[in-house]
Enzyme design. Sequence first.
Site, PDB file in Angstrom:
ATOM      1  N   ASP A  13      10.314  51.108  59.214  1.00 29.24           N
ATOM      2  CA  ASP A  13      10.345  52.118  60.255  1.00 29.24           C
ATOM      3  C   ASP A  13       9.067  51.469  61.689  1.00 29.24           C
ATOM      4  OD1 ASP A  13      11.300  54.283  58.495  1.00 29.24           O
ATOM      5  OD2 ASP A  13       9.717  54.739  57.897  1.00 29.24           O
TER       6      ASP A  13
ATOM      7  N   GLU B 185      17.449  59.218  62.024  1.00 26.96           N
ATOM      8  CA  GLU B 185      17.282  61.031  61.392  1.00 26.96           C
ATOM      9  C   GLU B 185      16.281  61.780  61.936  1.00 26.96           C
ATOM     10  OE1 GLU B 185      15.792  59.731  57.634  1.00 26.96           O
ATOM     11  OE2 GLU B 185      13.867  58.407  58.000  1.00 26.96           O
TER      12      GLU B 185
ATOM     13  N   ARG C 181      38.220  57.863  67.695  1.00 29.00           N
ATOM     14  CA  ARG C 181      37.063  58.744  67.742  1.00 29.00           C
ATOM     15  C   ARG C 181      35.542  58.618  67.959  1.00 29.00           C
ATOM     16  NH1 ARG C 181      38.430  60.362  61.117  1.00 29.00           N
ATOM     17  NH2 ARG C 181      40.430  60.985  61.710  1.00 29.00           N
TER      18      ARG C 181
ATOM     19  N   THR D 169       7.214  48.575  55.710  1.00 29.06           N
ATOM     20  CA  THR D 169       8.250  49.629  56.941  1.00 29.06           C
ATOM     21  C   THR D 169       9.097  48.960  57.493  1.00 29.06           C
ATOM     22  OG1 THR D 169       8.702  51.814  57.070  1.00 29.06           O
ATOM     23  CG2 THR D 169       5.453  50.667  57.738  1.00 29.06           C
TER      24      THR D 169
ATOM     25  N   ARG E  52      18.423  49.643  54.267  1.00 28.55           N
ATOM     26  CA  ARG E  52      17.459  49.020  53.442  1.00 28.55           C
ATOM     27  C   ARG E  52      17.664  48.166  51.780  1.00 28.55           C
ATOM     28  NH1 ARG E  52      13.317  53.010  52.408  1.00 28.55           N
ATOM     29  NH2 ARG E  52      11.722  51.619  51.445  1.00 28.55           N
TER      30      ARG E  52
ATOM     31  N   GLY F  17      14.571  56.111  59.969  1.00 25.67           N
ATOM     32  CA  GLY F  17      13.583  55.771  60.866  1.00 25.67           C
ATOM     33  C   GLY F  17      12.464  56.932  61.053  1.00 25.67           C
ATOM     34  N   ARG F  18      12.234  58.003  60.005  1.00 29.66           N
ATOM     35  CA  ARG F  18      11.709  58.864  59.370  1.00 29.66           C
ATOM     36  C   ARG F  18      11.491  59.156  61.163  1.00 29.66           C
ATOM     37  NH1 ARG F  18      10.737  60.336  55.386  1.00 29.66           N
ATOM     38  NH2 ARG F  18       9.471  61.868  55.742  1.00 29.66           N
TER      39      ARG F  18
END
Length: 270
Positions: free
Chosen positions: A43, A138, A78, A41, A190, A86-87
Amino acid sequence: MLRVLESQGIQVIIPIGGDDTLSYALRLHDEGTRVIAIPKTMDNDVHGTDYCIGFSTAVTRSVQFIHNLRTAAGSHERIAVVELFGRYSGETCLVSAYLAGADRAAISRSGGHPEAGRAARGGQGGQPEQLPILAISEGAVIEGGEMVLSGEADAYGHRKLGGVGAQAGELIREITGQGIILQQVAYLMRSGSPDSLDLMVAFNYATMAADLAVEGLSGRMVALRGGTYTNVPISVTRDGVKRVDVDELYDVTEYRPKVRHVGGKPMFLY
């Protein structure tokens, strides 16, 4: 599932995935199925291993995107807000921000705050090429708000994450009066070919898993611990989840990585 495995004569399952996949693998193990698990994963949050396949590639891509975005942010004068997958773990965002030299990082373990926009602007001197970049996970939460979720829950009770970058960008624009570039890197983190580190770990994990299966073992998960390849009981995945050590690696007041000491820490900081 058990009936299918029996009818097909499948003797051992090698599941490759993150916490959802491995939680089901553990269920199969508990039901008597031979299981050898491989943690994969981006993450990097599977308990029991320092490394999960996919993490290095995701960080490598994120660092490249953040570096590339500096050109557009500078030419358009800007502030750039980069939302990263990354949950519920902030490690992908934290390490990417650290390596790319992002000015601020809002990770899922720290929450967020609208004043982060003012802090990000401070001390930049007003030069276009010095306008800051904010990397945001996120799973981060704006103070006083809630995690941004959408869609129906999946089989494991998870809804789709994403959208906090837009919230943060709007708040920063309101506070600073500065234009915003919002970039959700999302699946580009990913997609495509893995980097060399992920290739090496994947090859070695596969070899280890095959060897364990041939040896007749079951209920094991291949892992990297302390820089060494090993294997651990798959039951270790139910003992918890791996999260960023905020006290050691993150400045919660300045919203930025704070890696002051690396001695004694694993290769992939967490």
